[in-house]
Design a protein around this motif. Structure first.
Motif, PDB file in Angstrom:
ATOM      1  N   UNK A   1      68.779  76.924  71.560  1.00  0.00           N
ATOM      2  CA  UNK A   1      67.719  77.491  72.393  1.00  0.00           C
ATOM      3  C   UNK A   1      67.337  76.577  73.552  1.00  0.00           C
ATOM      4  N   UNK A   2      67.334  75.278  73.337  1.00  0.00           N
ATOM      5  CA  UNK A   2      66.946  74.382  74.434  1.00  0.00           C
ATOM      6  C   UNK A   2      67.960  74.458  75.572  1.00  0.00           C
ATOM      7  N   UNK A   3      69.243  74.671  75.242  1.00  0.00           N
ATOM      8  CA  UNK A   3      70.264  74.814  76.278  1.00  0.00           C
ATOM      9  C   UNK A   3      70.095  76.141  77.011  1.00  0.00           C
TER      10      UNK A   3
ATOM     11  N   UNK B   1      72.479  90.207  71.074  1.00  0.00           N
ATOM     12  CA  UNK B   1      71.574  90.103  72.222  1.00  0.00           C
ATOM     13  C   UNK B   1      71.856  88.851  73.054  1.00  0.00           C
ATOM     14  N   UNK B   2      72.136  87.735  72.400  1.00  0.00           N
ATOM     15  CA  UNK B   2      72.431  86.517  73.150  1.00  0.00           C
ATOM     16  C   UNK B   2      73.731  86.650  73.935  1.00  0.00           C
ATOM     17  N   UNK B   3      74.706  87.338  73.367  1.00  0.00           N
ATOM     18  CA  UNK B   3      75.959  87.585  74.096  1.00  0.00           C
ATOM     19  C   UNK B   3      75.702  88.466  75.310  1.00  0.00           C
ATOM     20  N   UNK B   4      74.885  89.503  75.139  1.00  0.00           N
ATOM     21  CA  UNK B   4      74.579  90.409  76.251  1.00  0.00           C
ATOM     22  C   UNK B   4      73.846  89.677  77.370  1.00  0.00           C
ATOM     23  N   UNK B   5      72.933  88.777  77.020  1.00  0.00           N
ATOM     24  CA  UNK B   5      72.226  88.001  78.047  1.00  0.00           C
ATOM     25  C   UNK B   5      73.195  87.102  78.812  1.00  0.00           C
ATOM     26  N   UNK B   6      74.137  86.507  78.104  1.00  0.00           N
ATOM     27  CA  UNK B   6      75.133  85.686  78.767  1.00  0.00           C
ATOM     28  C   UNK B   6      75.979  86.498  79.738  1.00  0.00           C
TER      29      UNK B   6
ATOM     30  N   UNK C   1      74.586  81.262  93.182  1.00  0.00           N
ATOM     31  CA  UNK C   1      75.611  81.751  92.267  1.00  0.00           C
ATOM     32  C   UNK C   1      75.952  80.775  91.168  1.00  0.00           C
ATOM     33  N   UNK C   2      75.941  79.475  91.465  1.00  0.00           N
ATOM     34  CA  UNK C   2      76.271  78.477  90.452  1.00  0.00           C
ATOM     35  C   UNK C   2      75.171  78.363  89.390  1.00  0.00           C
ATOM     36  N   UNK C   3      73.929  78.600  89.774  1.00  0.00           N
ATOM     37  CA  UNK C   3      72.848  78.612  88.787  1.00  0.00           C
ATOM     38  C   UNK C   3      73.027  79.784  87.823  1.00  0.00           C
ATOM     39  N   UNK C   4      73.428  80.957  88.347  1.00  0.00           N
ATOM     40  CA  UNK C   4      73.698  82.106  87.476  1.00  0.00           C
ATOM     41  C   UNK C   4      74.863  81.827  86.540  1.00  0.00           C
ATOM     42  N   UNK C   5      75.901  81.161  87.074  1.00  0.00           N
ATOM     43  CA  UNK C   5      77.074  80.851  86.257  1.00  0.00           C
ATOM     44  C   UNK C   5      76.708  79.922  85.104  1.00  0.00           C
ATOM     45  N   UNK C   6      75.943  78.859  85.398  1.00  0.00           N
ATOM     46  CA  UNK C   6      75.540  77.931  84.332  1.00  0.00           C
ATOM     47  C   UNK C   6      74.653  78.621  83.309  1.00  0.00           C
ATOM     48  N   UNK C   7      73.793  79.536  83.759  1.00  0.00           N
ATOM     49  CA  UNK C   7      72.960  80.263  82.798  1.00  0.00           C
ATOM     50  C   UNK C   7      73.825  81.116  81.875  1.00  0.00           C
ATOM     51  N   UNK C   8      74.790  81.824  82.443  1.00  0.00           N
ATOM     52  CA  UNK C   8      75.667  82.635  81.605  1.00  0.00           C
ATOM     53  C   UNK C   8      76.417  81.801  80.581  1.00  0.00           C
ATOM     54  N   UNK C   9      76.917  80.653  81.006  1.00  0.00           N
ATOM     55  CA  UNK C   9      77.646  79.776  80.083  1.00  0.00           C
ATOM     56  C   UNK C   9      76.731  79.132  79.047  1.00  0.00           C
ATOM     57  N   UNK C  10      75.439  78.966  79.391  1.00  0.00           N
ATOM     58  CA  UNK C  10      74.515  78.287  78.476  1.00  0.00           C
ATOM     59  C   UNK C  10      74.308  79.056  77.172  1.00  0.00           C
ATOM     60  N   UNK C  11      74.579  80.363  77.187  1.00  0.00           N
ATOM     61  CA  UNK C  11      74.378  81.149  75.964  1.00  0.00           C
ATOM     62  C   UNK C  11      75.458  80.885  74.930  1.00  0.00           C
TER      63      UNK C  11
ATOM     64  N   UNK D   1      75.808  78.085  73.615  1.00  0.00           N
ATOM     65  CA  UNK D   1      75.168  77.167  72.666  1.00  0.00           C
ATOM     66  C   UNK D   1      74.427  77.905  71.550  1.00  0.00           C
ATOM     67  N   UNK D   2      73.526  78.876  71.844  1.00  0.00           N
ATOM     68  CA  UNK D   2      72.877  79.574  70.734  1.00  0.00           C
ATOM     69  C   UNK D   2      73.847  80.425  69.926  1.00  0.00           C
ATOM     70  N   UNK D   3      74.872  80.990  70.571  1.00  0.00           N
ATOM     71  CA  UNK D   3      75.854  81.780  69.816  1.00  0.00           C
ATOM     72  C   UNK D   3      76.592  80.883  68.822  1.00  0.00           C
TER      73      UNK D   3
END
Length: 446
Positions: free
Chosen positions: A17-19, A79-84, A167-177, A179-181
């Motif tokens: 979650x912190x990631x 849900x976490x996959x969908x958010x990613x 765009x790079x901020x969106x990319x890092x957010x997508x990849x950050x999920x 970690x919880x998965x």
């Protein structure tokens, strides 16, 4: 303070979650900046925010029904996959140069729909990981986790947007999920606390509403949180107005004010983690103090007085959230916990699309000080009135004792209270709450 981290499954959950929370805060900043760049309109930024929160207002209770009906760990994986995926899709559109504002609107709406299920499931899954004994501590650490990400995410997003683009901020957010998965997949299911699931059937939405309406210890905290969330938590409106119209400062000052509030919220979360109980009087007292502090900030004579008041405002706001969250979870029938938490999240988050336009209109027409003062006044009055309702429902009265060695102010049972009558005591060591609408489950201490 960190007792729930002894549980392996919760450690995995908290690490993931912190990631992802850091990535989420990065996307929030980048999303607003992108919309502003595409349209040049603050109203368009407001539409994006409304689209993200509107599904919670309209569909929030259905998310609770789903949370009670299906295995929560499996739902969180979905849900976490969908958010990613939403983050990666927006990154692809932005980095390719094809993004348009309606793409952002659609992504925000999709994220809001996923949140309808993710929020109640995530809230109700905590007790399955740590059990009732560590629930309050885990809820507090979840809030500390979120506030820590709030301190880091926007700063990283600002640097990344300036250097490389949104765009790079969106990319890092997508990849950050990822970690919880990964954390959910690595959990030992045998160590999860068994929770009853609601069978598939008709009328489950109405059943949840009847359950809450028949329980004053659930209903009134939710009503209080609804007032606070709708009228007292409109800080983006007030802080931008104060920075522009009162202090005549720049975006750096706006960032400083948000950082001070986040620091107060983080401190409040860590202090809440040290408490072993969730008392109703703490919830009501924090809400009254929250409103009073907002009134004081609205009348602050100078910048630094205003800025420093944001720290205790953040602490009180977080205390309200954590206390209401943990007390509602502990007091709810496990088979109905998802629906109770979905109602809690619906009134807390779903009130934003309703309250923000009204608060924004008052702020625009009458000025930032009066707008902030009105929000604080509504919050303080709502807390005081609901506190009185809970005192009466609990068959209590206020006793003032000025003798040395005695508690000077306390609540005691009214002499006229009928013996054995169901009551929800406020600020006492135990609660005997009416079992109307429950399934034989006694409630926790208030």
């Amino acid at each position: 303070m960190f007792s729930s981290l002894r549980v392996r499954n919760y450690r995995l959950f908290a690490t993931g979650q912190v990631v992802s929370n850091t990535g989420t805060w990065m996307q929030r900043i980048a999303q607003d900046w992108l919309v502003l760049g595409l349209t040049g309109s603050s109203a368009a930024v407001g539409i994006t925010t409304a689209l993200q929160f509107l599904p919670m207002l309209l569909l929030g209770l259905y998310g609770g029904v789903i949370a009670d009906r299906y295995p929560k760990r499996r739902l969180l994986l979905i849900t976490q996959s969908a958010m990613g995926v939403t983050g990666l899709a927006l990154a692809a559109l932005t980095l390719s140069g094809h993004v348009q504002v309606w793409h952002v609107y659609l992504t925000a709406l999709a994220l809001g729909v996923v949140t309808v299920v993710d929020n109640p499931v995530r809230q109700a899954f905590v007790v399955e990981m740590v059990g009732p004994a560590d629930l309050r501590n885990a809820v507090s650490l979840n809030s500390a986790n979120f506030q820590s990400a709030r301190l880091v995410g926007p700063a990283v997003a600002g640097a990344l947007i300036t250097a490389m683009g949104s765009g790079w901020a969106f990319l890092l957010n997508g990849l950050s999920f990822a970690a919880p998965i990964a954390g959910l997949l690595l959990m030992r299911t045998s160590e999860l606390h068994k929770a009853d699931r609601a069978p598939r059937g008709k009328g489950q939405l109405r059943e949840g509403l009847r359950y809450v309406s028949g329980r004053p210890d659930l209903l009134w905290p939710i009503v209080l949180v609804g007032f606070i969330g709708t009228f007292g938590f409109n800080f983006p409106i007030w802080l931008t107005a104060f920075v522009n119209d009162v202090f005549h400062a720049d975006a750096g000052t706006y960032g400083l004010l948000n950082t001070l509030m986040a620091a107060g919220s983080l401190a409040g979360a860590l202090l809440a983690a040290r408490r072993g109980t969730s008392r109703t009087r703490l919830l009501v007292g924090a809400a009254v103090l929250f409103g009073v502090l907002e009134i004081a900030a609205a009348l602050a004579p100078g910048f630094w007085v205003f800025a420093l008041l944001l720290v205790p405002i953040g602490m009180c706001g977080l205390t309200i959230n954590v206390t209401a969250n943990s007390s509602l979870q502990l007091a709810s029938d496990p088979a109905l916990r998802g629906r109770v938490m979905s109602l809690f999240m619906m009134v807390f988050m779903g009130g934003t699309p309703l309250g923000a336009p009204l608060v924004g209109w008052v702020t625009d027409v009458y000025g930032p000080r009066l707008g902030f003062l009105a929000g604080g006044l509504v919050s303080a009055l709502a807390a005081a009135c609901i506190g009185l309702v809970l005192v009466r429902a609990g068959g209590l009265r206020l006793r003032v004792d000025l003798r040395r060695g005695h508690r000077h102010v306390t609540f005691v049972p009214r002499p006229t209270a009928a013996p054995g009558a169901g009551r929800a005591e406020v600020g006492t060591s135990s609660v005997s709450t009416s079992e109307v609408g429950t399934s034989g489950v006694s409630t926790s201490s208030a």
